[in-house]
Design a protein around this motif. Structure first.
Motif, PDB file in Angstrom:
ATOM      1  N   SER A 193       3.070  -0.160  -4.078  1.00  0.00           N
ATOM      2  CA  SER A 193       4.003   0.906  -4.439  1.00  0.00           C
ATOM      3  C   SER A 193       5.427   0.581  -4.013  1.00  0.00           C
ATOM      4  CB  SER A 193       3.576   2.213  -3.779  1.00  0.00           C
ATOM      5  OG  SER A 193       2.191   2.374  -3.923  1.00  0.00           O
ATOM      6  N   VAL A 194       6.340   1.255  -4.676  1.00  0.00           N
ATOM      7  CA  VAL A 194       7.754   1.054  -4.373  1.00  0.00           C
ATOM      8  C   VAL A 194       8.428   2.407  -4.170  1.00  0.00           C
ATOM      9  CG1 VAL A 194       7.825  -1.074  -5.732  1.00  0.00           C
ATOM     10  CG2 VAL A 194       8.476   1.077  -6.799  1.00  0.00           C
ATOM     11  N   ALA A 195       9.455   2.437  -3.344  1.00  0.00           N
ATOM     12  CA  ALA A 195      10.175   3.693  -3.134  1.00  0.00           C
ATOM     13  C   ALA A 195      11.566   3.413  -2.582  1.00  0.00           C
ATOM     14  CB  ALA A 195       9.418   4.590  -2.149  1.00  0.00           C
ATOM     15  N   VAL A 196      12.461   4.339  -2.872  1.00  0.00           N
ATOM     16  CA  VAL A 196      13.791   4.281  -2.276  1.00  0.00           C
ATOM     17  C   VAL A 196      13.691   4.888  -0.882  1.00  0.00           C
ATOM     18  CG1 VAL A 196      16.165   5.135  -2.442  1.00  0.00           C
ATOM     19  CG2 VAL A 196      14.909   4.493  -4.521  1.00  0.00           C
ATOM     20  N   VAL A 197      14.275   4.211   0.110  1.00  0.00           N
ATOM     21  CA  VAL A 197      14.327   4.799   1.443  1.00  0.00           C
ATOM     22  C   VAL A 197      15.552   5.712   1.460  1.00  0.00           C
ATOM     23  CG1 VAL A 197      14.385   4.341   3.926  1.00  0.00           C
ATOM     24  CG2 VAL A 197      13.319   2.707   2.379  1.00  0.00           C
ATOM     25  N   ASP A 198      15.308   6.985   1.157  1.00  0.00           N
ATOM     26  CA  ASP A 198      16.409   7.910   0.858  1.00  0.00           C
ATOM     27  C   ASP A 198      17.461   7.960   1.957  1.00  0.00           C
ATOM     28  OD1 ASP A 198      15.342   9.135  -1.667  1.00  0.00           O
ATOM     29  OD2 ASP A 198      13.655   9.489  -0.317  1.00  0.00           O
ATOM     30  N   LYS A 199      17.005   8.019   3.177  1.00  0.00           N
ATOM     31  CA  LYS A 199      17.959   8.187   4.275  1.00  0.00           C
ATOM     32  C   LYS A 199      18.920   7.004   4.347  1.00  0.00           C
ATOM     33  CE  LYS A 199      18.119   8.748   9.278  1.00  0.00           C
ATOM     34  NZ  LYS A 199      18.645   7.396   9.544  1.00  0.00           N
ATOM     35  N   ASN A 200      18.352   5.786   4.287  1.00  0.00           N
ATOM     36  CA  ASN A 200      19.201   4.607   4.386  1.00  0.00           C
ATOM     37  C   ASN A 200      20.119   4.470   3.179  1.00  0.00           C
ATOM     38  OD1 ASN A 200      17.973   4.037   6.762  1.00  0.00           O
ATOM     39  ND2 ASN A 200      16.619   2.452   5.921  1.00  0.00           N
ATOM     40  N   ALA A 201      19.556   4.720   1.994  1.00  0.00           N
ATOM     41  CA  ALA A 201      20.344   4.577   0.779  1.00  0.00           C
ATOM     42  C   ALA A 201      21.524   5.554   0.807  1.00  0.00           C
ATOM     43  CB  ALA A 201      19.466   4.819  -0.442  1.00  0.00           C
ATOM     44  N   ARG A 202      21.246   6.758   1.292  1.00  0.00           N
ATOM     45  CA  ARG A 202      22.334   7.734   1.414  1.00  0.00           C
ATOM     46  C   ARG A 202      23.412   7.209   2.353  1.00  0.00           C
ATOM     47  NH1 ARG A 202      18.919  12.027   1.178  1.00  0.00           N
ATOM     48  NH2 ARG A 202      18.577  11.976   3.407  1.00  0.00           N
ATOM     49  N   ASP A 203      22.980   6.685   3.491  1.00  0.00           N
ATOM     50  CA  ASP A 203      23.932   6.157   4.473  1.00  0.00           C
ATOM     51  C   ASP A 203      24.754   5.007   3.911  1.00  0.00           C
ATOM     52  OD1 ASP A 203      23.074   7.970   6.252  1.00  0.00           O
ATOM     53  OD2 ASP A 203      21.935   6.580   7.534  1.00  0.00           O
ATOM     54  N   LEU A 260       0.818  -1.200   0.000  1.00  0.00           N
ATOM     55  CA  LEU A 260       0.000   0.000   0.000  1.00  0.00           C
ATOM     56  C   LEU A 260       0.859   1.260   0.000  1.00  0.00           C
ATOM     57  CD1 LEU A 260      -2.347  -1.054   2.909  1.00  0.00           C
ATOM     58  CD2 LEU A 260      -2.842  -1.198   0.479  1.00  0.00           C
ATOM     59  N   ALA A 261       0.422   2.235  -0.765  1.00  0.00           N
ATOM     60  CA  ALA A 261       1.081   3.529  -0.750  1.00  0.00           C
ATOM     61  C   ALA A 261       1.072   4.101   0.661  1.00  0.00           C
ATOM     62  CB  ALA A 261       0.369   4.481  -1.710  1.00  0.00           C
ATOM     63  N   HIS A 262      -0.004   3.799   1.382  1.00  0.00           N
ATOM     64  CA  HIS A 262      -0.170   4.302   2.738  1.00  0.00           C
ATOM     65  C   HIS A 262       0.995   3.899   3.647  1.00  0.00           C
ATOM     66  CE1 HIS A 262      -2.151   5.406   6.405  1.00  0.00           C
ATOM     67  NE2 HIS A 262      -2.142   4.167   6.850  1.00  0.00           N
ATOM     68  N   ASP A 263       1.453   2.676   3.487  1.00  0.00           N
ATOM     69  CA  ASP A 263       2.549   2.208   4.329  1.00  0.00           C
ATOM     70  C   ASP A 263       3.837   2.965   4.016  1.00  0.00           C
ATOM     71  OD1 ASP A 263       1.073   0.320   5.767  1.00  0.00           O
ATOM     72  OD2 ASP A 263       1.221  -1.119   4.119  1.00  0.00           O
ATOM     73  N   ILE A 264       4.008   3.289   2.723  1.00  0.00           N
ATOM     74  CA  ILE A 264       5.204   4.043   2.356  1.00  0.00           C
ATOM     75  C   ILE A 264       5.078   5.481   2.845  1.00  0.00           C
ATOM     76  CG2 ILE A 264       6.617   4.844   0.412  1.00  0.00           C
ATOM     77  CD1 ILE A 264       5.961   2.251  -1.011  1.00  0.00           C
ATOM     78  N   THR A 265       3.868   6.006   2.799  1.00  0.00           N
ATOM     79  CA  THR A 265       3.645   7.356   3.329  1.00  0.00           C
ATOM     80  C   THR A 265       3.996   7.413   4.816  1.00  0.00           C
ATOM     81  OG1 THR A 265       1.826   7.526   1.780  1.00  0.00           O
ATOM     82  CG2 THR A 265       1.971   9.230   3.456  1.00  0.00           C
ATOM     83  N   GLY A 276      10.245  10.751   8.058  1.00  0.00           N
ATOM     84  CA  GLY A 276      11.367  11.523   7.544  1.00  0.00           C
ATOM     85  C   GLY A 276      12.413  10.715   6.808  1.00  0.00           C
ATOM     86  N   MET A 277      12.151   9.450   6.602  1.00  0.00           N
ATOM     87  CA  MET A 277      13.183   8.627   5.982  1.00  0.00           C
ATOM     88  C   MET A 277      13.068   8.610   4.469  1.00  0.00           C
ATOM     89  SD  MET A 277      13.154   5.539   8.714  1.00  0.00           S
ATOM     90  CE  MET A 277      14.715   4.816   8.259  1.00  0.00           C
ATOM     91  N   ILE A 278      11.880   8.917   3.972  1.00  0.00           N
ATOM     92  CA  ILE A 278      11.684   8.991   2.532  1.00  0.00           C
ATOM     93  C   ILE A 278      11.287  10.424   2.197  1.00  0.00           C
ATOM     94  CG2 ILE A 278      10.237   8.245   0.603  1.00  0.00           C
ATOM     95  CD1 ILE A 278      10.022   5.525   1.941  1.00  0.00           C
ATOM     96  N   GLU A 279      11.879  10.938   1.141  1.00  0.00           N
ATOM     97  CA  GLU A 279      11.590  12.333   0.815  1.00  0.00           C
ATOM     98  C   GLU A 279      10.209  12.459   0.194  1.00  0.00           C
ATOM     99  OE1 GLU A 279      14.945  13.460  -1.508  1.00  0.00           O
ATOM    100  OE2 GLU A 279      16.270  13.194   0.248  1.00  0.00           O
ATOM    101  N   GLU A 280       9.642  13.614   0.395  1.00  0.00           N
ATOM    102  CA  GLU A 280       8.326  13.904  -0.159  1.00  0.00           C
ATOM    103  C   GLU A 280       8.346  13.731  -1.671  1.00  0.00           C
ATOM    104  OE1 GLU A 280       5.674  17.593   0.547  1.00  0.00           O
ATOM    105  OE2 GLU A 280       7.039  17.410   2.282  1.00  0.00           O
ATOM    106  N   GLY A 281       7.210  13.384  -2.231  1.00  0.00           N
ATOM    107  CA  GLY A 281       7.097  13.298  -3.678  1.00  0.00           C
ATOM    108  C   GLY A 281       7.597  11.985  -4.255  1.00  0.00           C
ATOM    109  N   TRP A 282       7.759  10.990  -3.383  1.00  0.00           N
ATOM    110  CA  TRP A 282       8.241   9.685  -3.883  1.00  0.00           C
ATOM    111  C   TRP A 282       7.277   9.085  -4.898  1.00  0.00           C
ATOM    112  CZ3 TRP A 282       5.018   5.581  -3.131  1.00  0.00           C
ATOM    113  CH2 TRP A 282       4.015   5.757  -2.157  1.00  0.00           C
ATOM    114  N   MET A 283       5.992   9.419  -4.743  1.00  0.00           N
ATOM    115  CA  MET A 283       4.989   8.796  -5.594  1.00  0.00           C
ATOM    116  C   MET A 283       5.111   9.238  -7.046  1.00  0.00           C
ATOM    117  SD  MET A 283       1.008   8.477  -4.699  1.00  0.00           S
ATOM    118  CE  MET A 283       0.652   7.302  -3.429  1.00  0.00           C
ATOM    119  N   GLU A 284       5.707  10.424  -7.193  1.00  0.00           N
ATOM    120  CA  GLU A 284       5.862  10.936  -8.562  1.00  0.00           C
ATOM    121  C   GLU A 284       7.195  10.525  -9.179  1.00  0.00           C
ATOM    122  OE1 GLU A 284       4.526  13.239  -6.085  1.00  0.00           O
ATOM    123  OE2 GLU A 284       2.643  12.389  -6.835  1.00  0.00           O
ATOM    124  N   GLU A 285       8.028   9.900  -8.388  1.00  0.00           N
ATOM    125  CA  GLU A 285       9.358   9.491  -8.875  1.00  0.00           C
ATOM    126  C   GLU A 285       9.253   8.548 -10.069  1.00  0.00           C
ATOM    127  OE1 GLU A 285      12.783   9.828  -7.783  1.00  0.00           O
ATOM    128  OE2 GLU A 285      11.931  11.687  -6.973  1.00  0.00           O
TER     129      GLU A 285
END
Lengths: 243, 283, 338
Positions: free
Chosen positions: C250-260, C95-100, C106-115
């Motif tokens: 839905s899928v998304a990069v977990v920006d904070k972790n990926a950066r780390d 669910l998109a909700h879980d990613i939201t 704060g671990m995923i940046e806003e606008g991931w859905m449009e990525e």
């Protein structure tokens, strides 16, 4: 004969606890089963009570063969070595237990319990619990409890073993007087010859599951029939427990 | 200072078991890391809400019904466990029979088995298509997906507590009590209820309390057999999960906290009752 | 040696514990060839195969060999584990909700859905019925589920995010048939009256229906229904209702972790490649509807493309839908309130 043991044999895991044991005790007598520890005296007591079954031989109480009668139907009072007072019952409830079993009325039980409490001079302690009593008091309660249902025979297993040496003699005299007063046939087990001689009027000496001698205290003392008896009485005297 | 305190407790100044400092350190660390800190975090998490919010969550109708289901089923299960755990312990202590060791070992299985596995297999057995469930279904009793099913799952996870509490006490119980009762003319029934049961009661109570607490907290096995219908077969831990699923952490901890408090009070009550009863055992 | 020593030891233990946790997170900060994909239950087989495809593609592009670790569980609890510190580089949830929810931490940046295309849902699914072979109760559409004597199995939307779609699909059916709010609520009330077991999760519900033989119909995600057909051939049939909802895992990069971890590029490529033709076909093979229309048509034998699939947008987006229907005290709770 009130209690009669005839040719009783009993083995536990190959250990011969009773080896053709025969004796009789007259009504109103106070008998002692005396012997060193491991001699098989307690086993004999337990067989009379119905707690153990003989492999062979007859047990008669008041002329009736009781081998197949369970212990709770033999009408015997039993005082255990550690008294086995019911810890979660008051003194009065402990004494009344055997009466309740007989479905006696509440009033009857109450009267009898009060009577027995008076007999053991513990009139005010009926509401106490066993853990609130001294060793001597516990023994008196155990005695009263065993007597409550009015048994025809009283068995006592090392009644003084758990008691302080100082009060033992006092209690011994008390118990003898009590039994005389009640007039009940009794058998008690002891390893202490002094105790046996002082309390009993008939002594049965047992060694390794066999009877060595039966007689009055005087007979045993002055006319020991076997070397064992002579030696047993002798060592007991030397061991410092003597008078 | 501190050393003195320790020494005062021991007259000879020599400790029987060496390494007190080490073992005490381990004890404190274990207590802290695995019990106190996690528990404290529940309190902290719940303290984020005001008292009014807290009571609102905890007393909402659905949560109350969850508590009712959890507590009533756990209570019933603990009672059943009390009876059957006692019988099991009795058989294991008092009788010799082939396979006794294996049976004794099997008592712990509910501890070892993942609870979800237990729940799935229990449901499989007790549903109206399962071996046992089908038999009951014929006489019109459905087990799985009802409160009966919940109770059965709780019985399953709780039984070792009772058996293992009663077993050692029964092993140590002096036969003289039974013999004394017998010599006073008592039959088996009276001896059991009047003499043996009071002796076992403290241990039985402890086992009951543990089984009850475990039943209240049990989620994994119960959730499969429960049916989870609101107001009927929803257990309190499921509502905690439901709150977590909604990312309402403080609501979830509020429900958990109430459960915890009840369990704690219960254990406290049982422990004090046990301490009270311990004095009898001196005789 | 006494309390001082004890205190010292305690400190050592605590510090070493913390150090242990710390070093664990530090360890991954490496060469960026390790990827943790935190996903949900039914995607296990799909991602196992996809990881191979991706690895080959990545190497062709000149990347080094990557080790991809998968983690599966309930979608909601997986999301929570990421929020609480599971070091996922990418999340591929139901669910998109879980990613939201992860975004809100704060671990995923806003606008991931449009990525990524299609609301960052590389494959979709829908809600269908699984019935027993022969379909004795003759279940064809949603209104058959409210008939007397029809026993329904569906998970509880309050504990299973995926089950919200079941509810919304039924809702959509009524709405599409011109029913008003009250009629729709009545319809759902009836439907949930027929629900025999309200399992806590989709897997539990499937187990109840398939293994324990409960109920006449299981409301399920299409991909999960196909999995049951695979594991129990000749026992079940899939029935597609006239109206259903388009579920978008839905899928998304977990920006904070990926950066780390230094895996930003890798993670991005990993998700983007899900839209490649190979991956799209693979999704179809694993019973997900490919988002690529062309490839979806290749699977027209398998998927009923005639279904009227409403999107979550008709409900005002996921968050609004959740507020309206599934919050405590909202429509779903009303159904069970006596």
């Amino acid at each position: 004969m009130y209690v009669e043991m005839k040719d009783i044999c009993k083995t536990f895991d190959g250990f011969q606890a009773s080896d053709h044991v025969s004796f009789g005790i007259e009504k109103g007598q106070m008998a002692a089963l005396l012997g060193p520890s491991g001699s098989g005296k307690t086993t004999i007591l337990r067989m009379i009570a119905g707690l153990d079954r003989p492999d062979f031989g007859d047990i008669r109480i008041n002329g009736i063969r009781v081998n197949d009668l369970p212990g709770n139907k033999r009408g015997i009072g039993f005082v255990f070595q550690n008294y086995a007072l019911f810890r979660y019952m008051t003194v009065a409830d402990n004494i009344g237990f055997g009466l309740e079993v007989q479905k006696k009325s509440k009033a009857e039980i109450k009267t009898r319990v009060e009577e027995l409490l008076e007999l053991i001079s513990m009139e005010d302690l009926g509401k106490r619990y066993p853990h609130q009593l001294s060793g001597g008091q516990r023994q008196r309660v155990a005695f009263a409890r065993a007597l409550a249902p009015d048994p025809g025979l009283l068995l006592l297993d090392e009644p003084f073993a758990a008691i302080d040496a100082k009060v033992r003699r006092e209690l011994r005299n008390w118990l003898r007087d009590m039994i005389e007063r009640v007039g009940i046939t009794s058998i008690f087990v002891t390893h202490d010859q002094e105790e046996a001689m002082e309390v009993a009027n008939q002594v049965i000496i047992i060694n390794q599951g066999k009877i060595e001698q039966i007689g009055t205290p005087d007979e045993i003392c002055f006319h020991p029939k076997t070397d064992f008896v002579a030696e047993f009485i002798e060592t007991e005297r030397f061991s410092g427990k003597g008078r | 200072m501190e050393q003195q305190i320790v020494k005062v407790k021991n007259k000879k100044g020599v400790r029987v078991i060496p390494g007190f400092g080490l073992s005490m350190g381990v004890t404190l660390a274990m207590l802290g890391c695995f019990i106190l800190i996690p528990l404290a975090s529940i309190f902290i998490s719940a303290s984020k809400m005001s008292f009014q919010e807290f009571t609102e969550v905890v007393t909402s109708r659905q949560v109350m019904s969850g508590y009712l289901v959890s507590f009533s089923c756990a209570f019933l299960a603990a009672l059943i466990n009390g009876v059957f755990g006692l019988i099991l312990a009795w058989v294991l202590v008092r009788y010799e029979f082939p396979g006794k060791r294996i049976m004794d070992g099997m008592i712990e299985l509910p501890f070892a088995l993942p609870t979800a596995v237990a729940g799935i297999s229990l449901t499989f057995l007790y549903s109206d298509q399962g071996w046992i469930g089908a038999a009951f279904d014929k006489i019109g009793i459905s087990i799985a997906y009802t409160r009966i099913g919940i109770t059965i799952a709780m019985v399953f996870v709780g039984i070792p507590f009772v058996v293992r509490s009663v077993q050692p006490v029964l092993e140590k119980l002096d036969r003289q009590y039974e013999e004394a009762a017998m010599m006073l003319g008592a039959g088996r029934t009276r001896t059991f209820f009047k003499v043996i049961l009071p002796e076992l009661f403290p241990a039985l109570l402890a086992g009951f309390g543990l089984a009850f607490a475990r039943g209240i907290g049990e989620y994994g096995s119960v959730v499969f057999i429960a049916g989870n219908i609101p107001f009927k077969t929803q257990i309190a831990p499921l509502l905690i999960m439901s709150k977590l699923e909604q990312y309402k952490y403080s609501d979830a901890t509020a429900i958990a906290l109430a459960l915890l408090l009840v369990s704690f009070l219960l254990m406290l009550f049982i422990n004090s009752l046990q301490i009270y009863m311990q004095k009898f055992s001196k005789a | 040696m006494s309390k001082k020593a004890a205190a010292l030891l305690f400190c050592i233990l605590v510090v070493s514990c913390l150090a242990g946790c710390g070093s664990d997170s530090g360890k991954k900060k490496g060469d960026g060839t390790e990827l943790l994909n935190v996903s949900y239950d039914p995607t296990r087989e799909f991602y196992a195969e996809y990881n191979e495809i991706f690895n080959e593609y990545w190497k062709e592009k000149g990347g080094s060999d990557v080790t991809i670790t998968q983690s599966h569980g309930g979608s909601g609890s997986q999301a929570r584990s990421v929020i609480e510190g599971n070091e996922a580089d990418v999340v591929t949830l139901a669910l998109a909700h879980d990613i939201t929810a992860i975004e809100n931490s704060g671990m995923i940046e806003e606008g991931w859905m449009e990525e990524l295309e299609g609301n960052s849902a590389p494959y979709t699914s829908t809600i269908v019925f699984l019935v027993r072979k022969g379909n004795e109760k003759n279940i064809k559409d949603w209104d058959d589920l409210v008939r007397d004597g029809v026993e329904v199995i569906t998970p509880n939307p309050k504990t299973s995010g995926g089950a919200c779609w079941n509810f919304l699909a039924a809702w959509a059916y009524e709405q599409q048939n011109g029913k008003n709010q009250q009629e729709t609520e009545e319809f759902l009330k009836k439907l949930y009256k027929n629900v025999l077991v309200l399992d806590s999760g989709a897997r539990g519900a499937t187990n109840t229906f398939v293994e324990n033989g409960q109920g006449d119909v299981l409301i399920a995600w299409e991909n999960e229904a196909y999995l049951s057909l695979e594991t129990h051939p000749d026992e079940f049939e899939i029935v597609t209702p006239s109206v259903s909802i388009l579920a978008q895992p839905s899928v998304a990069v977990v920006d904070k972790n990926a950066r780390d971890h230094g895996t930003e590029e890798l993670a991005k490529a990993y998700l983007e490649h899900l839209y490649s033709d190979d991956a799209q076909r693979l999704a179809g093979k694993h019973h997900y509807r490919p988002s690529n229309e062309e490839i979806l048509k290749e699977f027209s034998d398998k998927f009923d493309l005639e279904m009227n699939l409403v999107t979550i947008d008709e409900f005002g987006g996921w968050d609004e839908a959740y507020e309206t229907y599934f919050q405590d005290g909202a429509v779903f709770d009303q159904i069970y309130a006596q």
